[in-house]
Design a protein around this motif. Sequence first.
Motif, mmCIF file in Angstrom:
data_model
loop_
_atom_site.group_PDB
_atom_site.id
_atom_site.type_symbol
_atom_site.label_atom_id
_atom_site.label_comp_id
_atom_site.label_asym_id
_atom_site.label_seq_id
_atom_site.Cartn_x
_atom_site.Cartn_y
_atom_site.Cartn_z
ATOM 1 N N ARG A 33 65.092 -8.065 -20.606
ATOM 2 C CA ARG A 33 66.021 -9.180 -20.386
ATOM 3 C C ARG A 33 67.376 -8.885 -21.020
ATOM 4 N N SER A 34 67.362 -8.235 -22.194
ATOM 5 C CA SER A 34 68.635 -7.937 -22.859
ATOM 6 C C SER A 34 69.462 -6.938 -22.058
ATOM 7 N N THR A 35 68.799 -5.929 -21.449
ATOM 8 C CA THR A 35 69.520 -4.964 -20.603
ATOM 9 C C THR A 35 70.103 -5.661 -19.382
ATOM 10 N N PHE A 36 69.314 -6.560 -18.786
ATOM 11 C CA PHE A 36 69.808 -7.299 -17.624
ATOM 12 C C PHE A 36 71.016 -8.160 -17.985
ATOM 13 N N THR A 37 70.951 -8.814 -19.151
ATOM 14 C CA THR A 37 72.075 -9.651 -19.585
ATOM 15 C C THR A 37 73.345 -8.822 -19.755
ATOM 16 N N ARG A 38 73.201 -7.630 -20.342
ATOM 17 C CA ARG A 38 74.366 -6.755 -20.510
ATOM 18 C C ARG A 38 74.925 -6.325 -19.158
ATOM 19 N N ASP A 39 74.030 -6.028 -18.199
ATOM 20 C CA ASP A 39 74.488 -5.619 -16.862
ATOM 21 C C ASP A 39 75.260 -6.747 -16.184
ATOM 22 N N ILE A 40 74.747 -7.972 -16.265
ATOM 23 C CA ILE A 40 75.415 -9.114 -15.632
ATOM 24 C C ILE A 40 76.790 -9.333 -16.268
ATOM 25 N N GLU A 41 76.858 -9.259 -17.617
ATOM 26 C CA GLU A 41 78.145 -9.448 -18.297
ATOM 27 C C GLU A 41 79.140 -8.371 -17.880
ATOM 28 N N TYR A 42 78.661 -7.122 -17.740
ATOM 29 C CA TYR A 42 79.563 -6.036 -17.339
ATOM 30 C C TYR A 42 80.063 -6.257 -15.909
ATOM 31 N N LEU A 43 79.157 -6.661 -15.019
ATOM 32 C CA LEU A 43 79.545 -6.907 -13.630
ATOM 33 C C LEU A 43 80.594 -8.020 -13.539
ATOM 34 N N ARG A 44 80.422 -9.058 -14.356
ATOM 35 C CA ARG A 44 81.355 -10.186 -14.286
ATOM 36 C C ARG A 44 82.682 -9.886 -14.993
ATOM 37 N N ASP A 45 82.590 -9.278 -16.197
ATOM 38 C CA ASP A 45 83.793 -9.112 -17.014
ATOM 39 C C ASP A 45 84.609 -7.883 -16.639
ATOM 40 N N ARG A 46 83.938 -6.798 -16.290
ATOM 41 C CA ARG A 46 84.645 -5.545 -16.048
ATOM 42 C C ARG A 46 84.843 -5.252 -14.565
ATOM 43 N N LEU A 47 83.868 -5.659 -13.740
ATOM 44 C CA LEU A 47 83.955 -5.357 -12.307
ATOM 45 C C LEU A 47 84.272 -6.598 -11.479
ATOM 46 N N HIS A 48 84.488 -7.734 -12.167
ATOM 47 C CA HIS A 48 84.982 -8.959 -11.517
ATOM 48 C C HIS A 48 84.037 -9.489 -10.444
ATOM 49 N N ALA A 49 82.738 -9.305 -10.642
ATOM 50 C CA ALA A 49 81.765 -9.830 -9.693
ATOM 51 C C ALA A 49 81.641 -11.345 -9.878
ATOM 52 N N PRO A 50 81.770 -12.131 -8.815
ATOM 53 C CA PRO A 50 81.711 -13.603 -8.928
ATOM 54 C C PRO A 50 80.269 -14.110 -9.030
ATOM 55 N N ILE A 51 79.561 -13.675 -10.072
ATOM 56 C CA ILE A 51 78.157 -14.049 -10.264
ATOM 57 C C ILE A 51 78.096 -15.237 -11.226
ATOM 58 N N VAL A 52 77.394 -16.280 -10.839
ATOM 59 C CA VAL A 52 77.282 -17.481 -11.685
ATOM 60 C C VAL A 52 75.816 -17.863 -11.842
ATOM 61 N N TRP A 53 75.535 -18.591 -12.945
ATOM 62 C CA TRP A 53 74.195 -19.122 -13.164
ATOM 63 C C TRP A 53 74.114 -20.510 -12.557
ATOM 64 N N ASP A 54 73.137 -20.725 -11.673
ATOM 65 C CA ASP A 54 72.936 -22.024 -11.042
ATOM 66 C C ASP A 54 71.774 -22.711 -11.751
ATOM 67 N N ARG A 55 72.122 -23.693 -12.621
ATOM 68 C CA ARG A 55 71.101 -24.352 -13.429
ATOM 69 C C ARG A 55 70.112 -25.126 -12.562
ATOM 70 N N GLU A 56 70.609 -25.789 -11.530
ATOM 71 C CA GLU A 56 69.725 -26.601 -10.682
ATOM 72 C C GLU A 56 68.723 -25.743 -9.925
#
Length: 324
Positions: A33-56
């Motif tokens: 899970r920690s590796t996945f979290t780092r990948d998502i943060e990199y995709l959003r912060d460095r590669l500008h991927a419009p990935i969001v968490w949908d709580r519902e």
Amino acid sequence: MNRTERFYAIEHLLRQQRVVPIAVFLERLCISRSTFTRDIEYLRDRLHAPIVWDREEGGYRFDDPPCEGPAHELPGLWFSAGELYALLAAQKLLSDLEPGILARHIAPLQTRLTGLLEAGGHQAGEIAERVRLLSIAKRHVEPHFFSEIASALLNRKRLEIDAWNRGRDEINRRIVSPQRLIHYRDNWYLDAWCHWRQSLRTFSVDCLKRMTISPDAARDIPPERLDEHLARAYGIFSGQPVDWAVLKFSAERSRWVRYESWHPDQVGEDLPDGSYRLTLPFADTRELLMDILRHGHHVEVESPPSLRDTVAEEANRIAKIYRD
């Protein structure tokens, strides 16, 4: 998979499904899970991927891209040697086909191959210019009866053929039951049961001068027997091995030969002086002789004596040409 491959896998999952739970990512990517979290943060912060968490919905999804700011683009993903060869070889085979009834079916395949090649961020034309597949010793002769052979092979019908024997320069008529088509060293061959010889034979497709499909059913040879007869000895001149060739390569040439695959059952041995001994089964000397001679004085046939004599006789014939 490496990090770049994970980025592509994450994006593929997000485009496949509207919302993707974290558990699905962890299972498909085989990461923590920690590796996945780092990948998502990199995709959003460095590669500008419009990935969001949908709580519902309880998962990640793509949001609408922002109107301003840098565009999202994944880094180029290059291919392994095998993948690049497979893509370029498929593209080359399709481009070599003459326009005909398959043209409209082939066009989408060519478009798809181009898209796959360009997935690494480079134009297909540039890749084709920079990376080449070279065919060596290919015979530029169109196999006239290829479609008939394929039809008889798959419909399990016998063939009546007139086959040109290059060695004796004669035409032989045969009734055969086709078993397999083989593409070997850029040429096509037909493995078939010869009803005249009552044994398995291999025919070069470009040497077939006449052909008729017979209404009689082809004789089926069990796959294990085909493999035993046609794949146990060296090269295209198959059959039961008659002996084992023992070849000793010089220290210089061994730097190449020790990484080559001559036969599935070969045995290699590094010798103290840096030379290399290769042992392999053979049934016919013709192709093996050609491959031995291309190494010149860098290879010596240690055994069997019959193969050693054959190579020596051929070398003497070659030397006589230059002496005379």
